[in-house]
Scaffold this active site. Structure first.
Site, PDB file in Angstrom:
ATOM      1  N   PRO A 252       0.792  -1.233   0.000  1.00  0.00           N
ATOM      2  CA  PRO A 252       0.000   0.000   0.000  1.00  0.00           C
ATOM      3  C   PRO A 252       0.823   1.280   0.000  1.00  0.00           C
ATOM      4  O   PRO A 252       0.355   2.318  -0.463  1.00  0.00           O
ATOM      5  CB  PRO A 252      -0.839  -0.114   1.280  1.00  0.00           C
ATOM      6  CG  PRO A 252      -0.107  -1.075   2.145  1.00  0.00           C
ATOM      7  CD  PRO A 252       0.574  -2.027   1.224  1.00  0.00           C
TER       8      PRO A 252
ATOM      9  N   GLU B 222       2.743  -0.817   6.656  1.00  0.00           N
ATOM     10  CA  GLU B 222       2.313  -0.182   7.913  1.00  0.00           C
ATOM     11  C   GLU B 222       2.077   1.315   7.779  1.00  0.00           C
ATOM     12  O   GLU B 222       3.016   2.092   7.602  1.00  0.00           O
ATOM     13  CB  GLU B 222       3.351  -0.418   9.015  1.00  0.00           C
ATOM     14  CG  GLU B 222       2.925   0.189  10.351  1.00  0.00           C
ATOM     15  CD  GLU B 222       3.849  -0.146  11.502  1.00  0.00           C
ATOM     16  OE1 GLU B 222       3.586   0.333  12.622  1.00  0.00           O
ATOM     17  OE2 GLU B 222       4.837  -0.874  11.296  1.00  0.00           O
TER      18      GLU B 222
ATOM     19  N   LYS C  94       2.017  -4.904  15.246  1.00  0.00           N
ATOM     20  CA  LYS C  94       2.883  -5.754  16.061  1.00  0.00           C
ATOM     21  C   LYS C  94       2.324  -7.164  16.107  1.00  0.00           C
ATOM     22  O   LYS C  94       1.184  -7.378  16.528  1.00  0.00           O
ATOM     23  CB  LYS C  94       2.995  -5.218  17.494  1.00  0.00           C
ATOM     24  CG  LYS C  94       4.004  -4.106  17.665  1.00  0.00           C
ATOM     25  CD  LYS C  94       5.416  -4.604  17.432  1.00  0.00           C
ATOM     26  CE  LYS C  94       6.404  -3.451  17.383  1.00  0.00           C
ATOM     27  NZ  LYS C  94       7.717  -3.891  16.927  1.00  0.00           N
TER      28      LYS C  94
END
Length: 310
Positions: free
Chosen positions: A107, A122, A138
């Site tokens: 992404p 992330e 995590k």
């Protein structure tokens, strides 16, 4: 950091890239990126017939364990409770950084000249309609393991690590915003690589900002960096320990990059990161260490994260 606030206040779309220690801050208007390329939520331009898998030359386990044991001693001494330990893994790949950028299915992608490429899963922060969101990630497991999703969600060590990061990011958002809340706790992302599929655990935390946030954008980022998901807690002391136990300089790895489109902002943590050095390509990766961590399992997780998401 001041330039980010000035451009955002003027409503000028721009890209920003900030190194892990904030010593390097690159800000470019989107119409003047030159040989920098960025892609958010775009379909890969190239679909390779044979997905490339990098050949790894990992650090020996005993060298990793030496650093791991230092971290455990710091935890026992009460100096840190969670520390994200990272290493550089030399790799051989037949593709250029530009080709990797084109092929990677992620992404958040960034190609910085011929210096490094990042294809991150992330997000860091998003700001839309005066609401700031952050998404700590995590917990990683090989999806081929039987009942992988149930196992990662039930793992007490992974739960403790995730809770600590969520608490840290709640605190960070509380510094820059108000009415902080955890909107979604521990959801699963599926990441397909050239040789396996990984499951990763994330949460979503939100807070409200005042409408003048563009004029404070540099300050907001300065307060929140480095990102809690790739440092640990307590953040300041943990960052000091990272400087002593890691065998490489992170540079832009685990920094952040993002795009302000004139009204809203979206950014990512620079993990899944390949850097060109004088000796060849290195892939930087790591994972969170807590008192319950197992050295062999953490070593394998670090190497599992050396992949190309094709």
């Amino acid at each position: 950091m001041d330039r980010l606030s000035r451009l955002a206040s003027a409503g000028i779309p721009f890209l920003f890239i900030i190194s892990y220690d904030k010593s390097e801050v690159i800000v470019r208007p989107l119409d003047a990126l030159g040989n920098i390329r960025v892609a958010l939520h775009q379909t890969p331009a190239i679909k390779p017939e044979t997905p490339p898998a990098p050949k790894k030359q990992p650090v020996p386990f005993m060298k990793y364990k030496e650093a791991f044991d230092q971290v455990i001693e710091e935890i026992k001494a009460g100096n840190t409770y969670l520390l994200n330990l990272t290493f550089s893994t030399p790799i051989h790949c037949s593709h250029s950084l530009e080709e990797i950028f084109e092929m990677a299915n992620a992404p958040y992608k960034l190609l910085y000249k011929d210096r490094f490429v990042c294809f991150s899963p992330e997000p860091f922060i998003k700001i839309e309609n005066d609401v700031i969101s952050t998404y700590p990630m995590k917990g990683t497991i090989d999806a081929s393991i039987p009942d992988a999703e149930a196992k990662i969600l039930a793992n007490e060590k992974e739960m403790a690590e995730h809770v600590m990061v969520v608490d840290l990011l709640r605190n960070d958002l509380g510094i820059v915003g108000r009415e902080v809340r955890v909107e979604t706790f521990r959801y699963i992302d599926r990441i397909v690589t050239a040789d396996k599929t990984l499951l990763q655990v994330s949460s979503r935390i939100v807070a409200k900002l005042s409408p003048d946030w563009p004029a404070r954008l540099g300050e907001i980022l300065d307060e929140m960096l480095p990102a809690g998901s790739i440092t640990g807690t307590p953040k300041r002391r943990t960052c000091e320990i990272i400087e002593t136990v890691e065998s490489h300089k992170r540079g832009f790895f685990t920094g952040v990059f993002g795009v302000f489109d004139g009204k809203n902002l979206e950014s990512a943590v620079m993990i899944r990161f390949i850097e060109k050095t004088e000796k060849g390509l290195v892939y930087k990766s790591g994972g969170g260490i807590t008192i319950d961590s197992d050295a062999e399992a953490e070593y394998e997780e670090m190497l599992d994260k050396v992949y190309l998401p094709i």
